[in-house]
Design a protein around this motif. Structure first.
Motif, PDB file in Angstrom:
ATOM      1  N   GLY A 196      -9.838   8.997   9.408  1.00  0.00           N
ATOM      2  CA  GLY A 196     -10.813   9.572   8.495  1.00  0.00           C
ATOM      3  C   GLY A 196     -10.136  10.719   7.778  1.00  0.00           C
ATOM      4  O   GLY A 196      -9.155  11.259   8.283  1.00  0.00           O
ATOM      5  N   GLN A 197     -10.620  11.090   6.597  1.00  0.00           N
ATOM      6  CA  GLN A 197     -10.040  12.247   5.912  1.00  0.00           C
ATOM      7  C   GLN A 197     -10.296  13.502   6.732  1.00  0.00           C
ATOM      8  O   GLN A 197      -9.547  14.459   6.660  1.00  0.00           O
ATOM      9  N   ASN A 198     -11.368  13.479   7.482  1.00  0.00           N
ATOM     10  CA  ASN A 198     -11.766  14.653   8.247  1.00  0.00           C
ATOM     11  C   ASN A 198     -12.557  14.176   9.453  1.00  0.00           C
ATOM     12  O   ASN A 198     -13.779  14.269   9.480  1.00  0.00           O
ATOM     13  N   ASN A 201      -1.611  -1.299  -3.994  1.00  0.00           N
ATOM     14  CA  ASN A 201      -2.724  -0.450  -3.576  1.00  0.00           C
ATOM     15  C   ASN A 201      -2.237   0.996  -3.629  1.00  0.00           C
ATOM     16  O   ASN A 201      -1.498   1.431  -2.761  1.00  0.00           O
ATOM     17  N   THR A 202      -2.653   1.719  -4.656  1.00  0.00           N
ATOM     18  CA  THR A 202      -1.960   2.948  -5.045  1.00  0.00           C
ATOM     19  C   THR A 202      -2.518   4.220  -4.405  1.00  0.00           C
ATOM     20  O   THR A 202      -3.636   4.236  -3.888  1.00  0.00           O
ATOM     21  N   CYS A 203      -1.726   5.280  -4.507  1.00  0.00           N
ATOM     22  CA  CYS A 203      -2.082   6.606  -3.990  1.00  0.00           C
ATOM     23  C   CYS A 203      -2.010   7.618  -5.124  1.00  0.00           C
ATOM     24  O   CYS A 203      -1.111   7.556  -5.960  1.00  0.00           O
ATOM     25  N   ALA A 204      -2.952   8.561  -5.142  1.00  0.00           N
ATOM     26  CA  ALA A 204      -3.021   9.533  -6.240  1.00  0.00           C
ATOM     27  C   ALA A 204      -2.751  10.954  -5.772  1.00  0.00           C
ATOM     28  O   ALA A 204      -2.893  11.897  -6.542  1.00  0.00           O
ATOM     29  N   VAL A 205      -2.326  11.117  -4.540  1.00  0.00           N
ATOM     30  CA  VAL A 205      -2.355  12.460  -3.958  1.00  0.00           C
ATOM     31  C   VAL A 205      -1.320  13.389  -4.575  1.00  0.00           C
ATOM     32  O   VAL A 205      -1.546  14.588  -4.686  1.00  0.00           O
ATOM     33  N   ARG A 206      -0.186  12.844  -5.006  1.00  0.00           N
ATOM     34  CA  ARG A 206       0.839  13.661  -5.672  1.00  0.00           C
ATOM     35  C   ARG A 206       1.440  12.878  -6.826  1.00  0.00           C
ATOM     36  O   ARG A 206       1.425  11.657  -6.828  1.00  0.00           O
ATOM     37  N   VAL A 221     -11.522  10.536  -5.842  1.00  0.00           N
ATOM     38  CA  VAL A 221     -11.164   9.112  -5.894  1.00  0.00           C
ATOM     39  C   VAL A 221     -11.754   8.308  -4.740  1.00  0.00           C
ATOM     40  O   VAL A 221     -11.887   7.093  -4.834  1.00  0.00           O
ATOM     41  N   ARG A 222     -12.107   8.970  -3.654  1.00  0.00           N
ATOM     42  CA  ARG A 222     -12.683   8.227  -2.527  1.00  0.00           C
ATOM     43  C   ARG A 222     -14.173   8.516  -2.340  1.00  0.00           C
ATOM     44  O   ARG A 222     -14.815   7.905  -1.491  1.00  0.00           O
ATOM     45  N   GLY A 223     -14.683   9.458  -3.107  1.00  0.00           N
ATOM     46  CA  GLY A 223     -16.123   9.704  -3.072  1.00  0.00           C
ATOM     47  C   GLY A 223     -16.575  10.499  -1.862  1.00  0.00           C
ATOM     48  O   GLY A 223     -15.771  11.020  -1.093  1.00  0.00           O
ATOM     49  N   CYS A 243      -6.913  19.095  -4.194  1.00  0.00           N
ATOM     50  CA  CYS A 243      -6.916  17.712  -3.711  1.00  0.00           C
ATOM     51  C   CYS A 243      -7.759  16.757  -4.560  1.00  0.00           C
ATOM     52  O   CYS A 243      -8.897  17.040  -4.917  1.00  0.00           O
ATOM     53  N   ILE A 244      -7.200  15.607  -4.830  1.00  0.00           N
ATOM     54  CA  ILE A 244      -7.844  14.592  -5.664  1.00  0.00           C
ATOM     55  C   ILE A 244      -8.759  13.670  -4.820  1.00  0.00           C
ATOM     56  O   ILE A 244      -9.636  12.990  -5.359  1.00  0.00           O
ATOM     57  N   VAL A 245      -8.553  13.679  -3.511  1.00  0.00           N
ATOM     58  CA  VAL A 245      -9.212  12.680  -2.654  1.00  0.00           C
ATOM     59  C   VAL A 245     -10.736  12.608  -2.815  1.00  0.00           C
ATOM     60  O   VAL A 245     -11.288  11.521  -2.968  1.00  0.00           O
ATOM     61  N   PRO A 246     -11.446  13.753  -2.821  1.00  0.00           N
ATOM     62  CA  PRO A 246     -12.906  13.640  -2.963  1.00  0.00           C
ATOM     63  C   PRO A 246     -13.320  12.956  -4.267  1.00  0.00           C
ATOM     64  O   PRO A 246     -14.372  12.332  -4.333  1.00  0.00           O
ATOM     65  N   GLY A 279      -6.875   0.882  -5.621  1.00  0.00           N
ATOM     66  CA  GLY A 279      -6.737   2.082  -4.811  1.00  0.00           C
ATOM     67  C   GLY A 279      -6.987   3.367  -5.587  1.00  0.00           C
ATOM     68  O   GLY A 279      -7.501   3.369  -6.705  1.00  0.00           O
ATOM     69  N   CYS A 280      -6.554   4.473  -4.976  1.00  0.00           N
ATOM     70  CA  CYS A 280      -6.950   5.810  -5.416  1.00  0.00           C
ATOM     71  C   CYS A 280      -6.588   6.117  -6.873  1.00  0.00           C
ATOM     72  O   CYS A 280      -7.386   6.691  -7.611  1.00  0.00           O
ATOM     73  N   MET A 281      -5.376   5.747  -7.282  1.00  0.00           N
ATOM     74  CA  MET A 281      -4.968   6.046  -8.659  1.00  0.00           C
ATOM     75  C   MET A 281      -5.910   5.414  -9.677  1.00  0.00           C
ATOM     76  O   MET A 281      -6.207   6.008 -10.712  1.00  0.00           O
ATOM     77  N   SER A 285       0.836  -1.206   0.000  1.00  0.00           N
ATOM     78  CA  SER A 285       0.000   0.000   0.000  1.00  0.00           C
ATOM     79  C   SER A 285       0.863   1.246   0.000  1.00  0.00           C
ATOM     80  O   SER A 285       1.774   1.373   0.814  1.00  0.00           O
ATOM     81  N   TYR A 286       0.566   2.153  -0.887  1.00  0.00           N
ATOM     82  CA  TYR A 286       1.226   3.460  -0.932  1.00  0.00           C
ATOM     83  C   TYR A 286       0.326   4.462  -0.206  1.00  0.00           C
ATOM     84  O   TYR A 286      -0.854   4.207  -0.003  1.00  0.00           O
ATOM     85  N   GLY A 287       0.901   5.632   0.122  1.00  0.00           N
ATOM     86  CA  GLY A 287       0.050   6.735   0.563  1.00  0.00           C
ATOM     87  C   GLY A 287      -0.296   6.724   2.038  1.00  0.00           C
ATOM     88  O   GLY A 287       0.491   6.281   2.871  1.00  0.00           O
ATOM     89  N   CYS A 288      -1.503   7.201   2.315  1.00  0.00           N
ATOM     90  CA  CYS A 288      -1.878   7.536   3.693  1.00  0.00           C
ATOM     91  C   CYS A 288      -2.300   6.305   4.496  1.00  0.00           C
ATOM     92  O   CYS A 288      -2.433   5.207   3.967  1.00  0.00           O
ATOM     93  N   GLN A 289      -2.568   6.523   5.774  1.00  0.00           N
ATOM     94  CA  GLN A 289      -2.975   5.426   6.665  1.00  0.00           C
ATOM     95  C   GLN A 289      -4.317   4.832   6.272  1.00  0.00           C
ATOM     96  O   GLN A 289      -4.565   3.654   6.504  1.00  0.00           O
ATOM     97  N   GLN A 290      -5.187   5.655   5.695  1.00  0.00           N
ATOM     98  CA  GLN A 290      -6.468   5.132   5.198  1.00  0.00           C
ATOM     99  C   GLN A 290      -6.213   4.030   4.185  1.00  0.00           C
ATOM    100  O   GLN A 290      -6.891   3.018   4.155  1.00  0.00           O
ATOM    101  N   ASN A 291      -5.223   4.304   3.334  1.00  0.00           N
ATOM    102  CA  ASN A 291      -4.913   3.346   2.285  1.00  0.00           C
ATOM    103  C   ASN A 291      -4.269   2.097   2.878  1.00  0.00           C
ATOM    104  O   ASN A 291      -4.523   0.989   2.426  1.00  0.00           O
ATOM    105  N   VAL A 292      -3.429   2.306   3.889  1.00  0.00           N
ATOM    106  CA  VAL A 292      -2.828   1.163   4.581  1.00  0.00           C
ATOM    107  C   VAL A 292      -3.943   0.325   5.218  1.00  0.00           C
ATOM    108  O   VAL A 292      -3.933  -0.908   5.151  1.00  0.00           O
TER     109      VAL A 292
HETATM  110 FE1  SF4 Z   1      -4.696   8.436   0.864  1.00  0.00          FE
HETATM  111 FE2  SF4 Z   1      -5.315  10.493  -0.652  1.00  0.00          FE
HETATM  112 FE3  SF4 Z   1      -3.308   8.958  -1.359  1.00  0.00          FE
HETATM  113 FE4  SF4 Z   1      -5.824   8.073  -1.529  1.00  0.00          FE
HETATM  114  S1  SF4 Z   1      -4.953   9.778  -2.671  1.00  0.00           S
HETATM  115  S2  SF4 Z   1      -4.064   6.967  -0.667  1.00  0.00           S
HETATM  116  S3  SF4 Z   1      -6.773   9.062   0.231  1.00  0.00           S
HETATM  117  S4  SF4 Z   1      -3.392  10.228   0.462  1.00  0.00           S
END
Ligand code: SF4
Ligand code: 5AD
Length: 471
Positions: free
Chosen positions: A233-235, A78-83, A202-204, A197-200, A113-115, A41-48
């Motif tokens: 949580g994201q928030n 399990n990918t991350c799209a944040v940057r 890709v994560r809905g 931010c891409i999160v909304p 995942g997000c990507m 898993s890449y990215g944030c703890q949510q993704n982990v």
């Molecule tokens: Fe986490 Fe955002 Fe990356 Fe998705 S795009 S893994 S929610 S940091």
């Protein structure tokens, strides 16, 4: 009370469990060894945390796990799209699998995942990476057994990147990475639409888990011996929105406080716009919550904050910090800082620097702005060069290094309750753990203390950790 959606998901899960059994028998015919999966898993703890659910599902299909991609029968990123650099790393790693697939055509390669929830990325994989067998987005995670069965039995590529309604799927098995510290997602998605931010996308939309489900999982974790549980949580501050039960995040924390046992709780991330005095009051009175607040500010310039759609300004943020420091003396504060948002000037950036000097965070997560397809910021003028942004970024890092060192030095002489997690970097005879404020603490002690809370008095500090003695 379960609604229609929940009932539909539960019956869908029944069919997934049946697929797990079919995969088990398929694999036992195909392979001459127990099946092994490599999940990263890449990215944030949510993704982990999502990754731990993916592993839970795979374990149910009969897979064991390996940290080495080279020996796996199934590789899942399990990918991350944040940057952009997170995405580049994934493409690099997937490219490197081409050879392995050639040597072992039975290997299943999956991306999720997000990507994958972004149309242009899924298309790119479809066209340019023909050896990738399985692609699914964040909304399809619970359908993994069905998709994997398709990929294994028909040898066809499976793509499932449809947008979901974001409903929470309860009852998925979880294969946790640790035995002491656990992630506990309390919600998913995000409604904030910060312009960068891409999160909304890709994560809905944001959905909270029912408090009963959260509390039950937390109790189970405590019974299983977990000592530190991080609510995710994201928030988290907008927890409860949309539930039929009336509950806020502060209310959830009050319920958690009643759960017996020797454990501690963290949470992340807090959006400053929803971080209430009530929440800080609850933290101040709590015996379970760590006196630690990750409060991402992003920028110290009110003008930039407005362009980011953050819904607070510099003064409101500083007021919150003042309140937290007053109510919780010694609280540890950290933040996310972004440099080079479109239109940010050097003067704006200097306001971020002055905010850092004023708040004096214990540590920071720092980022250079990365343009994301489909976000509002991607349409904004961005005249500052990458080199210039890198210069500002280095200026930021050097200031924080100094402040962080001073904050660590200020810990010397004080005693902290550290959760011993195992051998430290200092080698044999030394243990490492985290302070309540999440600062790494190393100290002399026998291995048997691993998993226990230990009082440690800090004797000296370094960049990356503080050192101390058991008291
Ligand atoms: Fe986490 Fe955002 Fe990356 Fe998705 S795009 S893994 S929610 S940091
Ligand atoms: N570019 C750079 N950093 C970003 N973050 C989110 N989106 C971007 C982006 N497009 C950072 C924010 C957020 C953290 C998780 O990642 O600081 O708080």
């Amino acid at each position: 009370m379960a609604d229609h959606n929940e009932i539909a998901i539960q019956s869908e899960l029944e069919s997934q469990w049946a697929r797990c059994e079919e995969i088990r028998s398929l694999l036992s015919q195909k392979l001459d060894h127990p099946p092994l999966a490599h999940v990263h898993s890449y990215g944030c703890q949510q993704n982990v945390a999502d990754g731990e659910k993916i592993k839970g599902l795979l374990a149910r299909c009969g897979y064991g796990f390996t940290g080495t991609a080279g020996e796996a029968d199934l590789i899942l990123y399990n990918t991350c799209a944040v940057r952009e650099n997170a995405e580049d790393r994934v493409f690099g790693n997937v490219g490197a699998l081409k050879k392995q697939k050639k040597e072992n055509p039975d290997l299943i390669i999956g991306l999720c995942g997000c990507m994958m929830q972004q149309e242009h990325i899924a298309q790119k994989i479809k066209q340019s990476y023909p050896y990738v067998d399985l692609v699914f987005g964040t909304h399809a995670l619970h359908q993994l057994p069905g998709m994997l069965y398709e990929a294994l039995s028909r040898r066809q590529r499976v793509f499932n990147t449809a947008e979901g309604d974001g409903a929470i799927v309860e009852g998925l098995p979880v294969h946790r990475d640790g035995t002491l510290k656990a992630w506990l997602p309390i919600m998913r998605g995000c409604d904030n639409f910060c312009t960068y931010c891409i999160v909304p996308y890709v994560r809905g939309r944001e959905h909270s888990r029912r408090p009963g489900q959260v509390l039950r999982e937390l109790e189970e974790l405590v019974q299983q011996g977990y000592k530190e549980i991080t609510l995710l949580g994201q928030n988290v501050n907008s927890y409860g929105k949309g539930l039929d039960e009336q509950i806020t995040f502060a209310g959830l924390l009050r319920e958690i406080e009643k759960i017996p046992g020797d454990f501690r709780v963290r949470f992340m991330s807090s959006h400053p716009k929803d971080c209430t005095h009530e929440l800080i009051d609850v933290m101040a009175q709590s015996r379970k919550l760590c006196p630690y607040l990750h409060l991402p500010v992003q920028s110290g310039s009110s003008r930039v904050l407005k362009a980011m759609n953050r819904h607070y300004d510099r003064e409101q943020y500083l007021e919150l910090v003042r309140y937290a420091r007053e109510k919780i003396p010694g609280i540890t504060l950290s933040s996310d800082i972004m440099v080079g948002f479109p239109g940010e000037t050097y003067e704006d950036f200097q306001e971020t620097m002055s905010l850092l000097r004023e708040v004096r965070y214990d540590f920071l997560y720092t980022f250079i702005y990365s343009s994301r397809v489909g976000t509002r910021a991607a349409q904004m003028e961005d005249p500052i060069s990458a080199e210039e942004k890198s210069r500002w970024f280095r200026e930021l890092l050097s200031l924080q290094e100094q402040i962080g060192d001073e904050r660590n030095s200020a810990m010397v002489g004080k005693t902290f309750r550290v959760l011993a997690e195992g051998e430290g970097k200092s080698g044999k005879g030394y243990l490492s753990g985290k302070s309540p404020g999440n600062i790494t603490v190393e100290f002399k002690g026998p291995e048997e203390l691993t998993g226990q809370f230990v009082d440690v008095r800090i004797t000296r500090s370094m960049h990356w950790a503080v050192f101390g003695e058991r008291v």
